[in-house]
Write an enzyme that holds these catalytic residues in place. Structure first.
Site, PDB file in Angstrom:
ATOM      1  N   LYS A   1       0.832  -1.236   0.022  1.00 20.76           N
ATOM      2  CA  LYS A   1      -0.071   0.117  -0.121  1.00 20.76           C
ATOM      3  C   LYS A   1       0.855   1.338  -0.070  1.00 20.76           C
ATOM      4  O   LYS A   1       2.228   1.253   0.311  1.00 20.76           O
ATOM      5  CB  LYS A   1      -0.848  -0.019   1.170  1.00 20.76           C
ATOM      6  CG  LYS A   1      -2.024  -1.167   1.051  1.00 20.76           C
ATOM      7  CD  LYS A   1      -2.894  -0.987   2.448  1.00 20.76           C
ATOM      8  CE  LYS A   1      -3.667  -2.353   2.194  1.00 20.76           C
ATOM      9  NZ  LYS A   1      -5.032  -1.930   3.074  1.00 20.76           N
TER      10      LYS A   1
ATOM     11  N   TYR B   1     -12.579  -2.680  -3.521  1.00 21.43           N
ATOM     12  CA  TYR B   1     -13.109  -2.745  -2.445  1.00 21.43           C
ATOM     13  C   TYR B   1     -14.755  -2.517  -2.345  1.00 21.43           C
ATOM     14  O   TYR B   1     -15.011  -2.308  -1.332  1.00 21.43           O
ATOM     15  CB  TYR B   1     -12.501  -1.479  -1.570  1.00 21.43           C
ATOM     16  CG  TYR B   1     -10.858  -1.791  -1.086  1.00 21.43           C
ATOM     17  CD1 TYR B   1     -10.688  -3.208  -0.192  1.00 21.43           C
ATOM     18  CD2 TYR B   1      -9.827  -0.891  -1.362  1.00 21.43           C
ATOM     19  CE1 TYR B   1      -9.570  -3.154   0.229  1.00 21.43           C
ATOM     20  CE2 TYR B   1      -8.601  -1.288  -1.135  1.00 21.43           C
ATOM     21  CZ  TYR B   1      -8.370  -2.380  -0.010  1.00 21.43           C
ATOM     22  OH  TYR B   1      -7.031  -2.506   0.167  1.00 21.43           O
TER      23      TYR B   1
ATOM     24  N   ASN C   1      -2.050   0.125   6.674  1.00 24.54           N
ATOM     25  CA  ASN C   1      -1.600  -1.072   7.276  1.00 24.54           C
ATOM     26  C   ASN C   1      -0.744  -1.808   6.273  1.00 24.54           C
ATOM     27  O   ASN C   1      -0.637  -3.088   6.414  1.00 24.54           O
ATOM     28  CB  ASN C   1      -2.640  -1.971   7.768  1.00 24.54           C
ATOM     29  CG  ASN C   1      -3.600  -2.277   6.780  1.00 24.54           C
ATOM     30  OD1 ASN C   1      -3.818  -1.998   5.589  1.00 24.54           O
ATOM     31  ND2 ASN C   1      -4.695  -3.375   7.067  1.00 24.54           N
TER      32      ASN C   1
ATOM     33  N   HIS D   1      -2.211  -5.629   1.584  1.00 22.78           N
ATOM     34  CA  HIS D   1      -3.275  -6.247   1.628  1.00 22.78           C
ATOM     35  C   HIS D   1      -2.995  -7.785   1.001  1.00 22.78           C
ATOM     36  O   HIS D   1      -2.309  -7.919   0.221  1.00 22.78           O
ATOM     37  CB  HIS D   1      -4.296  -5.771   0.555  1.00 22.78           C
ATOM     38  CG  HIS D   1      -5.410  -6.520  -0.109  1.00 22.78           C
ATOM     39  ND1 HIS D   1      -6.838  -6.706   0.877  1.00 22.78           N
ATOM     40  CD2 HIS D   1      -5.620  -7.630  -1.071  1.00 22.78           C
ATOM     41  CE1 HIS D   1      -7.396  -7.449   0.087  1.00 22.78           C
ATOM     42  NE2 HIS D   1      -6.787  -7.932  -0.990  1.00 22.78           N
TER      43      HIS D   1
ATOM     44  N   GLU E   1      -9.585 -10.925  -7.791  1.00 22.41           N
ATOM     45  CA  GLU E   1      -8.595  -9.929  -7.719  1.00 22.41           C
ATOM     46  C   GLU E   1      -7.272  -9.867  -8.548  1.00 22.41           C
ATOM     47  O   GLU E   1      -6.863  -8.939  -9.055  1.00 22.41           O
ATOM     48  CB  GLU E   1      -7.841  -9.938  -6.069  1.00 22.41           C
ATOM     49  CG  GLU E   1      -9.244  -9.403  -4.940  1.00 22.41           C
ATOM     50  CD  GLU E   1      -8.728  -9.717  -3.501  1.00 22.41           C
ATOM     51  OE1 GLU E   1      -9.409  -9.081  -2.675  1.00 22.41           O
ATOM     52  OE2 GLU E   1      -7.483  -9.861  -3.189  1.00 22.41           O
TER      53      GLU E   1
HETATM   54  P1  CMP Z   1      -7.203  -4.740   3.408  1.00 20.89           P
HETATM   55  O1  CMP Z   1      -7.087  -6.166   3.763  1.00 20.89           O
HETATM   56  O2  CMP Z   1      -6.903  -4.085   2.353  1.00 20.89           O
HETATM   57  O3  CMP Z   1      -9.042  -4.580   3.373  1.00 20.89           O
HETATM   58  C1  CMP Z   1     -10.006  -3.967   3.772  1.00 20.89           C
HETATM   59  C2  CMP Z   1      -9.118  -2.734   4.425  1.00 20.89           C
HETATM   60  O4  CMP Z   1      -9.904  -1.951   5.016  1.00 20.89           O
HETATM   61  C3  CMP Z   1      -8.354  -3.393   5.314  1.00 20.89           C
HETATM   62  O5  CMP Z   1      -7.079  -3.897   4.953  1.00 20.89           O
HETATM   63  C4  CMP Z   1      -8.129  -1.982   6.260  1.00 20.89           C
HETATM   64  O6  CMP Z   1      -6.882  -1.397   5.817  1.00 20.89           O
HETATM   65  C5  CMP Z   1      -9.229  -1.076   5.861  1.00 20.89           C
HETATM   66  N1  CMP Z   1      -9.856  -0.998   7.282  1.00 20.89           N
HETATM   67  C6  CMP Z   1     -10.325  -1.897   7.944  1.00 20.89           C
HETATM   68  N2  CMP Z   1     -11.036  -1.467   9.037  1.00 20.89           N
HETATM   69  C7  CMP Z   1     -10.654   0.005   8.875  1.00 20.89           C
HETATM   70  C8  CMP Z   1     -10.943   1.225   9.839  1.00 20.89           C
HETATM   71  N3  CMP Z   1     -11.844   0.900  11.088  1.00 20.89           N
HETATM   72  N4  CMP Z   1     -10.768   2.381   9.259  1.00 20.89           N
HETATM   73  C9  CMP Z   1      -9.877   2.468   8.214  1.00 20.89           C
HETATM   74  N5  CMP Z   1      -9.464   1.288   7.534  1.00 20.89           N
HETATM   75  C10 CMP Z   1     -10.062   0.175   7.953  1.00 20.89           C
END
Ligand code: CMP
Length: 139
Positions: A10, A50, A113, A116, A127
């Site tokens: 990311k 998403y 984070n 993914h 995906e």
């Molecule tokens: P990802 O695995 O990319 O799939 C969905 C994403 O939503 C997840 O990783 C997080 O980065 C994001 N996400 C999940 N919960 C929250 C939250 N409470 N606030 C912001 N982003 C979120």
């Protein structure tokens, strides 16, 4: 079984020049990076990717973040690759991620984070198909 999973490094990871560091963790875990491309996602691509989270309160923030900088999209291959990569990534919230996981090492927050990974075989196939065609994948 040998599986393929879809991975994204990311914008918070590319911003800090962590592509190589994250890839080292992936490869040390025995996963093979069989396709990889650095791109800037369009808003349309991020919203499609998403779509399952569209109703969540964080959807807008999530899409804005994913288009805020370059990402690296990847296909990873290996024994049980889907579950293995989820283990290597660690919990979504870095505060809950186990030691040695990518998110424990590098993630800034639940939103930023770093990585993914697909959650199931069907989503992995979907995906991968959104970002790669057969010729781009060398297993
Ligand atoms: P990802 O695995 O990319 O799939 C969905 C994403 O939503 C997840 O990783 C997080 O980065 C994001 N996400 C999940 N919960 C929250 C939250 N409470 N606030 C912001 N982003 C979120």
């Amino acid at each position: 079984a040998i599986e393929r999973t879809f991975s994204i490094l990311k914008p918070d990871a590319t911003e800090r020049n962590l592509t190589g560091a994250v890839n080292a963790v992936i490869e040390k875990a025995g996963l093979r990076i069989i396709a990889q491309r650095r791109i800037r996602m369009t808003r349309d691509q991020a919203e499609t990717f998403y779509a399952v989270h569209k109703a969540r309160p964080f959807f807008g923030e999530l899409v804005d973040f994913m288009i805020s900088g370059p990402v690296v999209v990847q296909v990873l291959e290996g024994e049980g690759a889907i579950a293995k990569y989820r283990e290597v990534m660690g919990a979504t919230d870095p505060a809950k991620a186990a030691d040695g996981t990518i998110r424990k090492l590098y993630a800034r927050s639940v939103g930023e984070n770093s990585v993914h990974g697909s959650d199931a075989p069907e989503t992995a196939a979907q995906e991968i198909a959104q970002f790669f065609s057969g010729n781009d994948i060398a297993g």
